[in-house]
Design an enzyme around this catalytic site. Sequence first.
Site, PDB file in Angstrom:
ATOM      1  N   GLU A 329       0.572  -1.065  -0.141  1.00 47.24           N
ATOM      2  CA  GLU A 329      -0.030  -0.003   0.144  1.00 47.24           C
ATOM      3  C   GLU A 329       0.723   1.269   0.036  1.00 47.24           C
ATOM      4  O   GLU A 329       0.505   2.315   0.738  1.00 47.24           O
ATOM      5  CB  GLU A 329      -0.701   0.009   1.312  1.00 47.24           C
ATOM      6  N   CYS A 413     -11.109   2.078   6.260  1.00 43.97           N
ATOM      7  CA  CYS A 413     -10.421   3.234   6.842  1.00 43.97           C
ATOM      8  C   CYS A 413     -10.872   4.486   5.715  1.00 43.97           C
ATOM      9  O   CYS A 413     -10.670   5.670   6.175  1.00 43.97           O
ATOM     10  CB  CYS A 413      -9.142   3.088   6.949  1.00 43.97           C
TER      11      CYS A 413
END
Length: 649
Positions: A329, A413
């Site tokens: 990520e 998130c």
Amino acid sequence: MTNFSSANSAHLAAKFRPPSVDQVRVGGFFGPRIETIATTTAHTLLDRCIAAGMLDQVDPDRPNPGLRIPFQNGNDTVSTQMFWDSDFGKSIEAAAYGLLHKPDAALEARIDEIVDAYGRLQDENGYLNSWYQRIEPGKRWTNLRDCHELYNAGHLMEGAVAYYHATGKRRFLDIMARYADHIASIFGPGDGQKRGYCGHPEIELALVKLGRATGERRYLDLARFFVDERGQRPNGQHYYDREARERGRDPSDYHFATYEYSQSHIPVRDQRHVVGHAVRAAYLYSGMADVSTEFGDGSLKPALETIWGHLTDKNLYVTGGFGPSAHNEGLTFDYDLPNETAYAETCAAVALVFWASRMLGLGPDRAYADVMERALYNGALVGLSLDGTQFFYDNPLESRGKHHRWTWHRCPCCPPNIARLVASIGTYLYGEAQDEIAVHLYCDSVAELKTAGVAVRIRQETAYPVEGSVRLTLEPEHAAEFTLSLRLPGWSPQVTIRVNGEVLDPAGVEEKGYAKLTRLWQAGDHIELEFAMPVQRLYANAKVGVDQGRVALQRGPLVYCLEGVDNGEDLNALVLQPQSGFRCEVVDGIGGLPALVTTGWREKSESDHLYTLSAPQRVPTEIRAVPYHVWDNRDDGEMLVWIRAEADQ
């Protein structure tokens, strides 16, 4: 009960601070989006958090914290997660900002229910983490590297500060202040304290917010400790190595292999490259910038400025997103900016807005504000659908038609992160200093600010970013001399400035990309800005191989893309002509923003053979581009940011 004292000497070192969100009322471009968050997204976030089982995990009066439910297409499940407290914290924060925009008794009651649950869960010593109190008791503070313990605390703190600003209620703020005090007793340089820090930076930002809201220096000191301690090796041993051994694990048994993943490979002042997980990186750098501002700590600036340059010069997508790799990520190597496989997480663009805003705490500088605007309007805003109910997690710059927003995500998130950013956008528009006010972003708004010991109301009237005209009217409570710094966007080739009708030469007042106007300001003084907004073609560095022979279109702060719904299939068959002119056109379903329309070519092969000796034929066609952040709000189809373009002769 925490003692809320006045701000102390630590605050005096701060130069520019953003106003609190309750100081700015926002309309214009962001007004309808904040309205959507207040009326729809805030409830949607809480609905989905609770449906996933988050309140069951928090509330000690509820059984079954291991609840599992189907999500998305019913083919997968959500299970209890160690970072759920952070999602609740961000959702409360977004909802709080919504309440500032539009009071909602039902929404407030829902937040109070969650706050009460956290109040019942909190230990007598202040500790508060639903995972370690209800799912894995006895393991608290044993795995800071992987388990988000301090990260969760940070997001809950930010939610508490926001709810306090929105409602004046101190219960959640008191709860989180007690937890912060407990954390301060556990971590620090003293005898018997842990010299650790979270594997996912975030609490640093939250402690600064908590310190500003309460006036308590100890929270700022703790933020500084976490920044200073990161990457240190007291007695020659990295904290995460020692921690792993203490829980009976081999430190080398680590999925990501390197502490670059969490930016803890070396002390922060020695770092010079953006590395690792993109969100963690930008959160850390945000915390570093906050500490630098609050403490007047210039020793952090060389690292911050060099890392910033490494990101923006070699690793930033044209949309303001960063982090191309799904594996970590985050970052890979310089100029690695694939389009179709771009990860470019929504949270990373949101975090970049945070970081840029905090770099502006060191003083107005267009290098930071322009990137903040690029990330905001493109890489971040794309994460939220226009109706406020669906979300992007990763954000490619090219799609074959299979990439769509989620209803929810197994790692949710991004939904509350983009919602809290948009709903609090007013705080990013301005900066306040002892004798200066900075205007970083332009949006129809009214701000109640203070400088030079005087309260100053600033009213912005503008249709920005649809148009480049901005009128600012100042209403100081009495005449006062101070500096008003106005950003001159780097994308605008021509700027006109008028003060009370008098034309100023921008070059004569410009400093670091801001027009700095120092004078005795009086009620009714007004400034008119006119930013030229041509359609611009952006070209990538030759080292970005995938973008060669292509251009990205930009008008004002908005990056544009092609969608199949407007241009049909095979978007890579479209070619822009060298001198194609563009016109703006109204298109339904893209939030009232202009589409860009021009004439180009569509290439067509003479046969279905994979390879031939004949070049494709070119047929004239109309090409229509829409702002990148609104794609996938209409029908399914392809999307393309970098468009083929015939080279100028």
